[in-house]
Design an enzyme around this catalytic site. Structure first.
Site, mmCIF file in Angstrom:
data_model
loop_
_atom_site.group_PDB
_atom_site.id
_atom_site.type_symbol
_atom_site.label_atom_id
_atom_site.label_comp_id
_atom_site.label_asym_id
_atom_site.label_seq_id
_atom_site.Cartn_x
_atom_site.Cartn_y
_atom_site.Cartn_z
ATOM 1 N N ILE A 100 80.195 42.212 61.574
ATOM 2 C CA ILE A 100 81.044 42.011 60.386
ATOM 3 C C ILE A 100 82.502 41.814 60.798
ATOM 4 O O ILE A 100 83.383 41.706 59.949
ATOM 5 C CB ILE A 100 80.882 43.203 59.408
ATOM 6 C CG1 ILE A 100 81.250 44.552 60.046
ATOM 7 C CG2 ILE A 100 79.460 43.252 58.852
ATOM 8 C CD1 ILE A 100 81.184 45.733 59.063
ATOM 9 N N HIS A 116 75.110 39.958 57.951
ATOM 10 C CA HIS A 116 75.349 41.325 57.463
ATOM 11 C C HIS A 116 76.687 41.451 56.749
ATOM 12 O O HIS A 116 77.155 42.556 56.509
ATOM 13 C CB HIS A 116 75.273 42.325 58.629
ATOM 14 C CG HIS A 116 73.870 42.523 59.129
ATOM 15 N ND1 HIS A 116 73.590 43.212 60.289
ATOM 16 C CD2 HIS A 116 72.667 42.121 58.652
ATOM 17 C CE1 HIS A 116 72.275 43.226 60.481
ATOM 18 N NE2 HIS A 116 71.696 42.562 59.508
ATOM 19 N N CYS A 143 89.537 44.884 40.410
ATOM 20 C CA CYS A 143 89.075 43.542 40.781
ATOM 21 C C CYS A 143 90.074 42.516 40.242
ATOM 22 O O CYS A 143 90.437 42.550 39.057
ATOM 23 C CB CYS A 143 87.687 43.300 40.169
ATOM 24 S SG CYS A 143 87.129 41.589 40.262
ATOM 25 N N THR A 184 72.454 42.472 71.251
ATOM 26 C CA THR A 184 71.816 43.200 70.154
ATOM 27 C C THR A 184 70.634 43.998 70.692
ATOM 28 O O THR A 184 69.900 43.550 71.574
ATOM 29 C CB THR A 184 71.378 42.256 69.003
ATOM 30 O OG1 THR A 184 70.785 43.024 67.951
ATOM 31 C CG2 THR A 184 70.411 41.188 69.476
ATOM 32 N N LEU A 211 73.389 43.662 77.817
ATOM 33 C CA LEU A 211 73.771 44.537 78.931
ATOM 34 C C LEU A 211 72.534 45.123 79.603
ATOM 35 O O LEU A 211 72.485 45.337 80.805
ATOM 36 C CB LEU A 211 74.684 45.659 78.408
ATOM 37 C CG LEU A 211 75.408 46.486 79.468
ATOM 38 C CD1 LEU A 211 76.335 45.600 80.295
ATOM 39 C CD2 LEU A 211 76.201 47.616 78.835
ATOM 40 N N ALA A 228 78.495 40.796 78.403
ATOM 41 C CA ALA A 228 78.521 39.497 77.711
ATOM 42 C C ALA A 228 79.615 38.583 78.252
ATOM 43 O O ALA A 228 79.410 37.364 78.395
ATOM 44 C CB ALA A 228 78.711 39.726 76.209
HETATM 45 N N1 APR Z 1 77.663 43.056 76.815
HETATM 46 C C1 APR Z 1 76.438 42.755 76.346
HETATM 47 N N2 APR Z 1 75.666 43.615 75.647
HETATM 48 C C2 APR Z 1 76.184 44.832 75.407
HETATM 49 C C3 APR Z 1 77.463 45.227 75.878
HETATM 50 C C4 APR Z 1 78.204 44.270 76.600
HETATM 51 N N3 APR Z 1 79.426 44.553 77.086
HETATM 52 N N4 APR Z 1 77.669 46.514 75.488
HETATM 53 C C5 APR Z 1 76.571 46.898 74.805
HETATM 54 N N5 APR Z 1 75.678 45.902 74.774
HETATM 55 C C6 APR Z 1 74.354 45.884 74.146
HETATM 56 C C7 APR Z 1 73.666 47.231 74.137
HETATM 57 O O1 APR Z 1 72.922 47.412 75.330
HETATM 58 C C8 APR Z 1 72.753 47.086 72.898
HETATM 59 O O2 APR Z 1 71.504 46.535 73.278
HETATM 60 O O3 APR Z 1 74.542 45.543 72.784
HETATM 61 C C9 APR Z 1 73.486 46.105 71.996
HETATM 62 C C10 APR Z 1 74.109 46.754 70.779
HETATM 63 O O4 APR Z 1 73.058 47.283 70.014
HETATM 64 P P1 APR Z 1 73.411 48.028 68.637
HETATM 65 O O5 APR Z 1 74.496 49.021 68.886
HETATM 66 O O6 APR Z 1 72.115 48.491 68.060
HETATM 67 O O7 APR Z 1 74.044 46.891 67.713
HETATM 68 P P2 APR Z 1 73.277 45.745 66.949
HETATM 69 O O8 APR Z 1 72.037 45.344 67.666
HETATM 70 O O9 APR Z 1 74.271 44.699 66.641
HETATM 71 O O10 APR Z 1 72.871 46.479 65.576
HETATM 72 C C11 APR Z 1 72.250 45.667 64.580
HETATM 73 O O11 APR Z 1 72.343 47.536 63.052
HETATM 74 O O12 APR Z 1 73.499 49.332 62.294
HETATM 75 C C12 APR Z 1 73.163 48.042 62.002
HETATM 76 O O13 APR Z 1 74.365 46.593 60.635
HETATM 77 C C13 APR Z 1 74.376 47.169 61.895
HETATM 78 O O14 APR Z 1 74.556 44.843 62.496
HETATM 79 C C14 APR Z 1 74.165 46.129 62.980
HETATM 80 C C15 APR Z 1 72.678 46.175 63.229
HETATM 81 ZN ZN ZN Z 2 85.150 41.729 39.162
#
Ligand code: APR
Ligand code: ZN
Length: 248
Positions: A100, A116, A143, A184, A211, A228
């Site tokens: 976001i 999201h 609003c 992710t 990662l 990344a």
């Molecule tokens: N480079 C690449 N990957 C990374 C790095 C980095 N520097 N640091 C962390 N990661 C990886 C982690 O290993 C993990 O697999 O990024 C991933 C982050 O995972 P989450 O914290 O679960 O985030 P995300 O997958 O975006 O979550 C999805 O869950 O809580 C909800 O709405 C929220 O959009 C989010 C959704």
């Molecule tokens: Zn409104």
């Protein structure tokens, strides 16, 4: 269809913004290690205690808009590499982000879907108006469109709500020939299921750049592990070199 005209879909998660200074959710130092989803990221939480939910998002919005003690929050080399891919790739590139924050836009990505929602936008629960919001939101805010007070909420998707633009995302997944999943954990659906949708749709190549292996790592044809800002620019550069080498 030649390699050069293949369409590409890129899914990103919080990991792509980590090196810009924003927290992920499920890492040991992640957001869900300090606050419960049930208290700040569900419609029930907002109905029960809207001020607490506003405080949670106001703190994240301030951090994104004003930076932190290390400095401002800027797009990193991974965001910039995806913007470069979009402008240099002969076929279509769509970035579908779970994030976001506004780092993809600020890096120059145009063809972008925030499935999201967006931290820097507010939505009115009474009239549906969506406006830019760089400052704090609260229950006393009115609003601008319908003047209702207390009906504004962050324009983000909470657990139990439907992500945005799913129809167009599914169409893009069904016809892409390359699917990249970046930063992710593969914990949250429907995003975590995109790789399966791509695999079922045909012969697309699927790549996880993260990662460490995500929950869905075994579903990808190719995996590349590392920060990344290292692995994404390298992958994009190699892709663009290959596109140049292939006859038009
Ligand atoms: N480079 C690449 N990957 C990374 C790095 C980095 N520097 N640091 C962390 N990661 C990886 C982690 O290993 C993990 O697999 O990024 C991933 C982050 O995972 P989450 O914290 O679960 O985030 P995300 O997958 O975006 O979550 C999805 O869950 O809580 C909800 O709405 C929220 O959009 C989010 C959704
Ligand atoms: Zn409104």
């Amino acid at each position: 269809m030649s390699f050069r005209t293949h369409s590409i879909v890129v899914l990103t998660g919080a990991g792509i913004s980590k090196e810009s200074g924003l927290s992920t959710f499920r890492d040991s130092d992640g957001i869900w290690a300090t606050v419960r989803i049930e208290d700040v990221a569900t419609p029930d939480a907002f109905a029960r205690d809207p001020s607490r939910v506003h405080d949670f998002y106001n703190a994240r919005r301030r951090r994104l808009a004003q930076g932190n003690i290390e400095g401002s929050i800027e797009p990193n080399a991974a965001h910039l590499a995806l913007a470069r891919l979009e402008s240099a790739w002969p076929g279509e590139v769509l970035v579908v982000t779970q994030n976001i924050d506004d780092l993809h836009e600020r890096a120059g990505t145009r063809n972008l879907v925030h499935m999201h929602g967006e931290l820097l936008k507010a939505r009115c629960g009474a009239c549906g108006d969506v406006t830019r919001c760089a400052g704090d939101l609260g229950v006393a805010h009115a609003c601008a469109a319908c003047a209702s007070v207390g009906t504004l909420r962050p324009h983000v998707v909470w657990f139990g709500e439907m992500p945005f633009a799913m129809d167009s995302i599914q169409t893009a997944l069904g016809r892409c020939r390359l699917f990249l999943s970046i930063g992710t954990s593969g914990n949250v659906y429907p995003a975590a299921g995109f790789v399966e949708m791509v695999r079922h749709a045909g012969e697309a190549h699927t790549v996880e750049l993260n990662l460490e292996p995500s929950e869905g790592a075994s579903r990808f044809a190719e995996t590349v592990y590392g920060p990344a800002t290292t692995v994404v620019p390298a992958y994009v550069d190699a892709l663009l070199v290959r596109a140049k080498a292939v006859a038009p």
